[in-house]
Enzyme design. Structure first.
Site, PDB file in Angstrom:
ATOM      1  N   ASN A   1      10.341   0.393 -11.397  1.00 60.03           N
ATOM      2  CA  ASN A   1      10.862  -0.480 -10.349  1.00 60.03           C
ATOM      3  C   ASN A   1      10.928  -1.907 -10.850  1.00 60.03           C
ATOM      4  O   ASN A   1      10.161  -2.311 -11.728  1.00 60.03           O
ATOM      5  CB  ASN A   1      10.018  -0.386  -9.061  1.00 60.03           C
ATOM      6  CG  ASN A   1       8.893  -1.401  -9.034  1.00 60.03           C
ATOM      7  OD1 ASN A   1       9.106  -2.582  -8.740  1.00 60.03           O
ATOM      8  ND2 ASN A   1       7.693  -0.972  -9.386  1.00 60.03           N
TER       9      ASN A   1
ATOM     10  N   CYS B   1       2.237  -8.610 -12.095  1.00 63.50           N
ATOM     11  CA  CYS B   1       3.566  -8.113 -11.745  1.00 63.50           C
ATOM     12  C   CYS B   1       4.493  -8.293 -12.939  1.00 63.50           C
ATOM     13  O   CYS B   1       4.724  -9.417 -13.388  1.00 63.50           O
ATOM     14  CB  CYS B   1       4.160  -8.842 -10.544  1.00 63.50           C
ATOM     15  SG  CYS B   1       5.841  -8.268 -10.193  1.00 63.50           S
TER      16      CYS B   1
END
Lengths: 309, 258
Positions: A73, A133
């Site tokens: 993702n 992230c």
């Protein structure tokens, strides 16, 4: 049938969880969508969507690509910003009878501080600091891939809040135990791992990456053994408790992760094909605790007996 | 949005064209609430992600949903192996916004390729008050023309190579239709360039237009935020999400430049 529900309770970094199963940040939004399937009160806790100082749009689509045993993702921290979260999502979540964990991120150390300070004034139960992230250009994983970066962000968040602080670690590093130690030294109450592994998927017809961001974070069963290994390494390196995640999709995976050293676990990608995954894992762990005559499931944490080398 | 998840029986299956399959699923709970434009998310055994497929028919009386999909890869190939009598694992009906068929009297309904099936329940709502324009690559890819004719709508078939119906794009046929009569609304589903051109034509003619979008999807319920679509809301550019904010959007909200 005996009720084994109470055997799953755990105190983690000073916070009482009724069970160790938590939907992972990014996979569960702010919880509302999954209330269609079960009451959120059955969950040990919820780690909500990563939230930043200001609203973020996220990356261009496509943002997802399926891979063998997993998925990539590249959402890029799309979120409405911390003020919106505190005003519109947190009060609702706090009525749900489960532990609410805010997952926070920022482009700069100052942004992490701002978000942590704002949350300190709320009734949030715990803060998970995302220094890992892989999908944002500034900040994010940049802090999580060095001991100095991890230390800097942990320190600044520690100074900003008295809330229990859990630092979420990146697997895209040479030695994750060193990063965990750096977070512990600056006052982290816990660590969680692993965030996604940086990956890439190419469409052989067009010779272009599926993801518009070119690269993205790999999650799902494909990463599970890597996560188990890292949780084992980290839990042997630090004294603070460990929250394990990465590819858990059934109760057996959860038990394995706990034996590697995780006191609590998070479930992410498995939710996409099976929204019931957390509930099924809780049920499976209850049965396991009962079948094995455990007083509390925590007895299995770190119980792996490794071979002597 | 209220949806169910579970294993439901496939009660019929047929092959409409090369690699295009038509399944009817018995799921009264979902048939009860489904509206045109919504979709279902299907588990393909052995795959991480469910496959979203638009709803091509809603039969409340018999409690069934009809779905039509194209085999595009290994996951859809797996779903295509299901036969009548097998159980299919679905979450349905999904989509926070379907086509608004209540507010208009007359419509032009446009479907391109595998974007044609979701337009069938829309055409059924309008009957003879609609013109349906369907476009396909060639004659062998043409599907559902009998079904559309049965709705009572005027139907216009287009193929890229002229091997069936008129040669050319659906948007050329749309221009011709609009020369004769302006409908209250235009509905469309199909490839992005087709939707963009349709939206442009609608806007030039001052006709409202709703388009159904497609994007690679994760959870299907609005939590994971992967199926992003650039749009305008309150004058601000944002990424809306196809699964929850759509899949149907007013064409004026959609920015096709992404």
């Amino acid at each position: 049938m005996t009720d084994n529900t109470s055997k799953l309770s755990v105190n983690f970094a000073g916070v009482e969880f009724k069970n160790p199963v938590i939907p992972a940040s990014g996979a569960f939004g702010y919880g509302r969508e999954y209330e269609n399937f079960y009451p959120l009160s059955v969950l040990g806790g919820i780690s909500v969507k990563g939230t930043t100082g200001q609203r973020r749009n996220g990356n261009k689509p496509p943002r997802i690509a399926e891979t063998s045993g997993g998925m990539l993702n590249s959402v890029g921290l799309q979120n409405p910003g911390i003020d919106y979260f505190i005003e519109n999502e947190l009060p609702y979540l706090k009525t749900k009878g489960t532990v609410i964990i805010a997952n926070i991120a920022g482009s700069t150390a100052g942004e992490y501080r701002e978000v942590a300070e704002k949350l300190d004034k709320t009734d949030i139960d715990m803060i998970e600091v995302n220094i890992s992230c892989p999908n944002v250009k500034a900040g994010g994983a940049a802090f999580g891939i060095s001991c100095e970066g991890a230390a800097e962000i942990t320190k600044i968040c520690r100074a900003a809040t008295k809330k229990p602080l859990m630092v979420k670690l990146s697997p895209n590093v040479t030695n994750i135990a060193d990063i965990a130690r750096a977070a512990e030294a600056e006052g982290a109450d816990a660590v969680s791992l692993i965030n996604t592994l940086l990956g890439m998927k190419i469409d052989i017809k067009t010779r272009r990456p599926i993801l518009k961001n070119n690269v993205g974070g790999l999650s799902g069963p494909a990463v599970f053994p890597v996560a188990v290994r890292m949780v084992w390494q980290v839990s042997n390196a630090v004294k603070i408790p460990v929250c394990g995640m990465g590819g858990i999709s059934c109760w057996e995976d959860a038990a394995e992760m706990m034996m590697a050293g995780a006191k609590i676990i998070q479930v992410g990608a498995a939710l996409f094909s099976n929204p019931m995954a957390p509930v099924e894992i809780i049920k499976g762990l209850e049965n396991y605790a009962g079948d094995n005559n455990l007083n509390n499931l925590q007895e299995i944490v770190g119980s792996v007996k490794v071979w002597e080398q | 949005m209220k949806y169910v998840m579970g294993q439901y029986p496939v009660i019929s299956k047929s092959n409409l064209a090369k690699d295009i399959y038509d399944l009817t699923v018995l799921c009264p709970e979902a048939a009860e609430t489904a509206v045109p434009g919504q979709f279902i998310n299907i588990k393909a055994e052995g795959f991480m992600l469910r496959r979203p497929v638009s709803i091509a028919g809603i039969d409340r009386e018999n409690g069934t949903l009809r779905i039509i999909f194209e085999v595009r890869g290994k996951g859809t190939k797996e779903i295509a192996r299901l036969n009548s009598g097998d159980m299919i694992d679905i979450i349905a009906p999904l989509g926070g916004r379907g086509f608004d068929t209540q507010s208009y009297e007359t419509a032009v309904i446009i479907g391109g390729g595998i974007g044609t099936p979701p337009m069938l329940p829309v055409a059924e709502k309008f009957g003879k008050n609609a013109a349906v324009i369907c476009g396909f690559r060639n004659a062998s890819a043409v599907i559902l023309q009998d079904d559309f004719n049965k709705t009572g709508a005027e139907t216009i078939l287009c193929t890229d190579d002229g091997s069936a119906g008129r040669k050319g794009f659906v948007t050329d046929a749309l221009d011709d239709v609009l020369k004769l009569k302006k409908p209250d609304i235009i509905y469309a589903c199909g490839p992005k360039p087709m939707l963009e051109k349709t939206a442009e034509t609608a806007s030039q003619n001052g006709i409202p237009c709703q388009v159904s979008l497609e994007e690679r999807m994760g959870c299907g319920v609005g939590a994971c935020l992967v199926c992003a679509c650039k749009s305008i809301r309150d004058g601000q550019e944002i990424y809306a999400h196809v699964c929850k904010d759509g899949p149907v959007f007013n064409s004026g909200e959609v920015l096709f430049d992404d």
